[in-house]
Design an enzyme around this catalytic site. Structure first.
Site, PDB file in Angstrom:
ATOM      1  N   HIS A 130       0.018   0.679   1.414  1.00 29.73           N
ATOM      2  CA  HIS A 130      -0.912   0.786   0.286  1.00 29.73           C
ATOM      3  C   HIS A 130      -0.664  -0.392  -0.651  1.00 29.73           C
ATOM      4  O   HIS A 130       0.478  -0.726  -0.958  1.00 29.73           O
ATOM      5  CB  HIS A 130      -0.683   2.121  -0.428  1.00 29.73           C
ATOM      6  N   CYS A 137      -4.255   7.655  -3.633  1.00 29.47           N
ATOM      7  CA  CYS A 137      -4.025   6.431  -2.852  1.00 29.47           C
ATOM      8  C   CYS A 137      -3.716   6.707  -1.381  1.00 29.47           C
ATOM      9  O   CYS A 137      -3.786   5.798  -0.552  1.00 29.47           O
ATOM     10  CB  CYS A 137      -2.913   5.605  -3.483  1.00 29.47           C
ATOM     11  N   ASN A 162      -5.312  -3.205  -6.989  1.00 29.87           N
ATOM     12  CA  ASN A 162      -5.046  -1.919  -6.341  1.00 29.87           C
ATOM     13  C   ASN A 162      -6.368  -1.151  -6.265  1.00 29.87           C
ATOM     14  O   ASN A 162      -6.916  -0.750  -7.293  1.00 29.87           O
ATOM     15  CB  ASN A 162      -3.999  -1.155  -7.164  1.00 29.87           C
TER      16      ASN A 162
END
Ligand code: COA
Length: 331
Positions: free
Chosen positions: A248, A114, A278
């Site tokens: 994020h 990520c 996500n």
């Protein structure tokens, strides 16, 4: 005023799969509910690629869009961040550069889960600072729908597919869009908190992505807060003078907790995961494009980007947002 050389954000592009899957469509096959997913994560829907669409297709579209956002036809380098390569070998960046007609430029992949987009941005900034090239396309593309276990309610409902890219060019630190500070770090003792087992570790079984959600949650809040604070300090910015915090996009509660701990007003924390979930490394460029579209992000905004994920690895960057129009598409 300093006139030192800097990497400057000059274009932003994204690409999302056209097919959207809302919570209800997933809840039917899993022991979960729309209510649980919305309240625990802030996610209402996510995109998933069609079988014939590859990670490389998403990456190519997003990169082409970033070039057209920058009103350029070429770039001097390309770095691709992905955790979901279509093939384990070779890296996909050279193929993407070739498909975009960029010639025999330096092109390679990085794997930082990520944090991949910001790690790639830092690497590209280093290439520009070292005089290796004058511009770099930084691309982040993910197809998590291909690595999450469709029967695992703790991951299947969270992740989505998508891609985003920025064009960085050589400029000066006094320009809008100049990347002013970075903070990067890692902690390999947390290597098993987010992982896919290797073939040698788990030879005869289907090997899915797994995440120790709660442990990652707590560490994500702690680490993104500390890292974002570091880049603010490096820029001599106080939290209340930050116009846009773009973390994020893992979980709406994590985003709010980071803003809260930092003392950044909650309305300045960009939370853009409701319709995309996500998207791992792609989440920050996708959130930037969404924030531009909604007017939450504007040119001149003091902007802090921060990410945390598998590795464990984290990264943050600070910039004043440039005047540009994001180019977006669906595939
Ligand atoms: N529907 C219903 N229940 C669910 C569920 C779902 N989709 N997913 C998990 N649960 C259950 C768990 O099984 C657990 O049940 P138990 O108490 O009976 O064991 C309970 O909900 C609480 O689980 P927990 O993991 O503590 O929930 P949470 O509030 O932490 O939310 C995540 C889970 C994954 C959404 C959250 O931990 C998260 O966002 N983690 C971090 C993600 C992240 O930052 N990633 C960064 C890199 S991608």
């Amino acid at each position: 005023m300093s006139t030192r050389t800097a990497a400057v954000v000059a274009g932003l592009g994204t690409c999302l799969p056209a097919a959207e899957f809302d919570n209800t469509s997933l809840a039917a096959g899993l022991d979960t509910t729309d209510e649980w997913i919305r309240t625990r994560t802030g996610i209402a829907a996510r995109r998933r690629v069609a079988p014939e669409v590859s990670m490389r297709d998403l990456a190519c579209e997003a990169a082409a869009n970033a070039l057209s956002s920058a009103r350029l036809e070429t770039a001097g380098g390309l770095i691709l961040a992905t955790t979901t390569p279509d093939r384990p070998c070779p890296a996909a960046a050279p193929e993407i550069a070739q498909r975009l007609g960029l010639g025999q430029i330096p092109a390679f992949d990085i794997s930082a889960v990520c944090s991949g987009f910001l790690c790639a941005t830092a690497a590209a900034t280093g290439m520009i600072a070292a005089g290796i090239t004058d511009s770099v396309l930084v691309v982040a593309a993910e197809t998590y729908s291909r690595i999450v276990d469709p029967t695992d309610r703790s991951t299947a409902v969270i992740f989505g597919d998508g891609a985003g890219a920025v064009l960085l060019r050589r400029g000066s630190a006094t320009e809008q869009g100049a990347l002013l500070a970075f903070d990067l770090g890692s902690d390999g003792s947390g290597k098993d908190l987010i992982h896919i087992p290797g073939e040698a570790e788990q030879p005869d079984e289907q090997r899915w992505f797994s995440m120790a959600g709660r442990k990652v949650y707590l560490r994500a809040v702690e680490q993104m807060t500390a890292s974002a604070l570091q880049v603010m300090k490096d820029c001599a910015w106080t939290p209340e003078t930050v116009d846009a915090l773009v973390p994020h996009q893992a979980n709406a509660r994590i985003i709010q907790a980071v803003a809260d701990r930092l003392g950044v007003p909650p309305e300045r924390a960009v939370c853009a995961l409701s319709r995309v979930g996500n998207t791992a490394s792609a989440s920050i460029p996708l959130a930037l494009a969404e924030a531009l579209a909604t007017g939450q992000l504007n040119s001149g905004a003091r902007t802090v980007l921060t990410a945390f994920g598998g590795g464990l690895a984290w990264a943050s960057a600070a910039l004043t947002w440039p005047q540009l129009t994001a180019v977006t598409s669906e595939i």
